[in-house]
Design a protein around this motif. Structure first.
Motif, PDB file in Angstrom:
ATOM      1  N   PRO A   1     -13.059  53.793 -13.730  1.00 36.12           N
ATOM      2  CA  PRO A   1     -11.880  53.367 -14.491  1.00 36.12           C
ATOM      3  C   PRO A   1     -10.676  53.225 -13.566  1.00 36.12           C
ATOM      4  N   ALA A   2      -9.841  52.262 -13.854  1.00 35.89           N
ATOM      5  CA  ALA A   2      -8.649  52.008 -13.044  1.00 35.89           C
ATOM      6  C   ALA A   2      -7.470  52.757 -13.664  1.00 35.89           C
ATOM      7  N   PHE A   3      -7.160  53.898 -13.081  1.00 35.57           N
ATOM      8  CA  PHE A   3      -6.017  54.673 -13.550  1.00 35.57           C
ATOM      9  C   PHE A   3      -4.787  54.251 -12.768  1.00 35.57           C
ATOM     10  N   PRO A   4      -3.619  54.352 -13.372  1.00 35.93           N
ATOM     11  CA  PRO A   4      -2.412  53.974 -12.629  1.00 35.93           C
ATOM     12  C   PRO A   4      -2.175  54.937 -11.467  1.00 35.93           C
ATOM     13  N   ASP A   5      -1.739  54.374 -10.345  1.00 34.32           N
ATOM     14  CA  ASP A   5      -1.460  55.230  -9.199  1.00 34.32           C
ATOM     15  C   ASP A   5      -0.148  55.977  -9.432  1.00 34.32           C
TER      16      ASP A   5
END
Length: 197
Positions: free
Chosen positions: A61-65
């Motif tokens: 999953p692409a979590f916010p940095d």
């Protein structure tokens, strides 16, 4: 649903590996090496290729940095500033804490080396979204009750202590980020010195 599964398999690694091996079976057929059993050879090679191909793995999953999360904390800090402007709060405690938080948020928590880590963003987020609003709200409510019962301990002392602790935590964060930036600067100087030799 079934159509998407079929399309998913057609694009899968297993189908691609099986197809490549099946093409090898066709090459063997056209060169005469497969003989009369060429359908079995082509199907067998396709199956072998599909079996040895690595399985599909889902994308993580692409979590916010942390930088993106810091932008949200900056927005919330604006809301906190509007809240503090509406509250009858002694000016000295308000200014001491909000100046440091504003400086950390405006600077983006340091430069190139001191990019905000998840812990740094968590410390600021907790201060902006929870600790400061809770301390101020408790002060306002307690002060109201203190007016009804004179002679009790003034809530200003607790607010002062809470904001001092929060400021110390923010100063520790600023100090750690400064140390990281200083180490990066020293490292870059050594790199340039080594390169020029």
């Amino acid at each position: 649903m079934a159509t998407s599964r079929v399309l998913g398999y057609l694009e899968s690694r297993k189908n691609i590996a099986g197809g490549v091996c099946g093409l090898l079976g066709l090459v063997l057929t056209f060169t005469g090496a497969a003989g009369a059993y060429w359908p079995v050879v082509v199907a067998g090679l396709y199956g072998a290729g599909a079996l040895v191909a690595p399985p599909e793995r889902p994308e993580p999953p692409a979590f916010p940095d942390p930088s993106a999360q810091l932008d949200a904390v900056r927005e919330d800090f604006g809301k906190l500033g509007a809240y503090l402007a509406d509250v009858d709060l002694p000016p000295a405690p308000r200014a001491r804490l909000t100046e440091l938080l504003a400086a950390l948020l405006e600077a983006g928590l340091g430069g190139r080396a001191a990019r905000p880590g998840p812990r740094d963003v968590h410390v600021l987020s907790r201060a902006v979204r929870q600790d400061v609003p809770e301390a101020v709200d408790t002060f306002v409510r307690t002060r109201w009750w203190t007016r009804l019962s004179p002679g009790t301990e003034p809530p200003d002392r607790h607010l002062e202590r809470q904001l001092t602790l929060l400021r110390e935590e923010a100063e520790r964060l600023a100090s750690a980020l400064h140390d990281t930036e200083a180490r990066w600067q020293e490292s870059h100087t050594r790199y340039l010195e080594d390169r020029s030799q």
